[in-house]
Design an enzyme around this catalytic site. Structure first.
Site, mmCIF file in Angstrom:
data_model
loop_
_atom_site.group_PDB
_atom_site.id
_atom_site.type_symbol
_atom_site.label_atom_id
_atom_site.label_comp_id
_atom_site.label_asym_id
_atom_site.label_seq_id
_atom_site.Cartn_x
_atom_site.Cartn_y
_atom_site.Cartn_z
ATOM 1 N N HIS A 162 39.130 -5.128 -11.197
ATOM 2 C CA HIS A 162 39.127 -4.388 -12.459
ATOM 3 C C HIS A 162 40.448 -4.538 -13.208
ATOM 4 C CE1 HIS A 162 35.711 -2.371 -10.581
ATOM 5 N NE2 HIS A 162 35.436 -1.806 -11.732
ATOM 6 N N ASP A 188 30.370 -6.551 -6.734
ATOM 7 C CA ASP A 188 31.546 -5.699 -6.889
ATOM 8 C C ASP A 188 31.055 -4.266 -6.985
ATOM 9 O OD1 ASP A 188 34.360 -5.112 -7.416
ATOM 10 O OD2 ASP A 188 33.730 -4.674 -9.456
ATOM 11 N N SER A 189 31.993 -3.325 -6.926
ATOM 12 C CA SER A 189 31.621 -1.918 -7.059
ATOM 13 C C SER A 189 31.211 -1.570 -8.485
ATOM 14 C CB SER A 189 32.794 -1.028 -6.632
ATOM 15 O OG SER A 189 33.912 -1.254 -7.466
ATOM 16 N N CYS A 240 42.738 -5.604 -7.316
ATOM 17 C CA CYS A 240 41.397 -5.105 -7.628
ATOM 18 C C CYS A 240 40.919 -5.891 -8.836
ATOM 19 C CB CYS A 240 41.446 -3.606 -7.936
ATOM 20 S SG CYS A 240 39.883 -2.933 -8.569
ATOM 21 N N CYS A 271 35.465 -7.957 -4.848
ATOM 22 C CA CYS A 271 35.920 -6.570 -4.746
ATOM 23 C C CYS A 271 37.066 -6.554 -3.752
ATOM 24 C CB CYS A 271 34.774 -5.671 -4.267
ATOM 25 S SG CYS A 271 35.260 -3.963 -3.939
ATOM 26 N N GLU A 329 36.428 1.498 -16.054
ATOM 27 C CA GLU A 329 34.979 1.698 -16.096
ATOM 28 C C GLU A 329 34.558 2.630 -17.233
ATOM 29 O OE1 GLU A 329 32.334 0.582 -14.146
ATOM 30 O OE2 GLU A 329 33.597 -0.827 -13.032
#
Length: 262
Positions: free
Chosen positions: A184, A6-7, A182, A69, A148
């Site tokens: 996240h 993932d990013s 996403c 992702c 993040e």
């Protein structure tokens, strides 16, 4: 051995479900924390990053990869499948299938990165499953950065402000199901539910992990259930926040790599 990338931290929501569904399988997780977010990049850059992520994981000996992702899954997955000779699972298909199954009024919302929304991947997948479904897609560029940076509480004022704006179109459309496109975004599920009570939330990472579990055997020969973690930026910073996504402290060492070498 399974590879997941993932990013940044978001793919840990998929990892958590994969560990639960596939106990005993060895997993390598890579979070490209030095280049996050992917969702604001051009398609060409996203493909280049995804290729490097794949090369790293292949070098670690994985035999199946979960691209945890939404941006990569919607923008680069076809390219990766053409260039790498191993199964690669994305987060679009499973989430779309579950959303279509769960919606009662055929009105579905999608919260994702700008690149994911622009790709039209979810719209195509859902349209193929049920052409009568109305999909309301909303790009939410700030949410990845908020997560993040630790803004994850249900009552975080910055999250509340962002969600008030982003959720307005899906609330107006009276959707009964929202895809968290996403990986996240599931960490913000509580905050989203406060704004959209009663709406079904689909965790795209968890749904992808279910597809993964259906395609690979539960235990590979010689595997021990070990999970190894790699990032492209601060290892301590990743380890500190990762426990929130995983629901437990990371016991393994987090290793920093130079992803641009791959």
């Amino acid at each position: 051995m399974i590879g997941i990338f993932d990013s940044g931290l978001g793919g840990l929501t998929a990892l958590r479900e994969a560990v639960r569904l596939l106990p005993g399988r060895d997993i390598v997780y890579f979070g490209d924390t030095g280049r996050i977010p992917y969702g604001t990049r051009s398609p060409e850059t996203i493909v280049r990053y995804a290729r490097q992520d794949m090369r790293f994981l292949c070098g670690e000996g994985v035999d199946v990869v979960l691209a945890a992702c939404g941006t990569v899954s919607s923008t680069a997955l076809d390219t990766l499948r053409q260039e790498f000779d191993l199964p690669i699972i994305g987060v679009v298909e499973g989430a779309a299938q579950t959303a279509v199954q769960r919606t009662k009024n055929r009105k579905i919302g999608l919260l994702a990165t700008g690149a994911t929304v622009s790709s039209g991947a979810f719209a195509r997948e859902i349209g193929a499953l049920d052409p009568q479904v109305e999909l309301v897609s909303v790009a939410c560029p700030l949410l990845v950065s908020l997560v993040e940076n630790g803004h994850i509480a249900d009552d975080d004022p910055m999250v509340e402000l962002a969600l008030a704006d982003y959720l307005a179109p899906v609330r107006e459309a009276r959707v009964d199901t929202i895809i968290l496109g996403c990986t996240h975004f599931p960490i913000l599920a509580g905050a989203i539910a406060r704004v959209m009570p009663g709406v079904t939330l689909i965790n795209s990472g968890a749904e992808a992990a279910k597809l993964l579990a259906a395609q690979v055997p539960p235990i590979g020969e010689g595997e021990t259930g070990r999970v190894r973690y790699f990032v492209s930026d601060s290892a301590p910073g990743f380890a500190r926040l990762a426990s929130i996504f995983l629901g437990a402290e990371i016991e393994a060492e987090v290793n920093r790599i130079e992803i641009e070498r791959f």
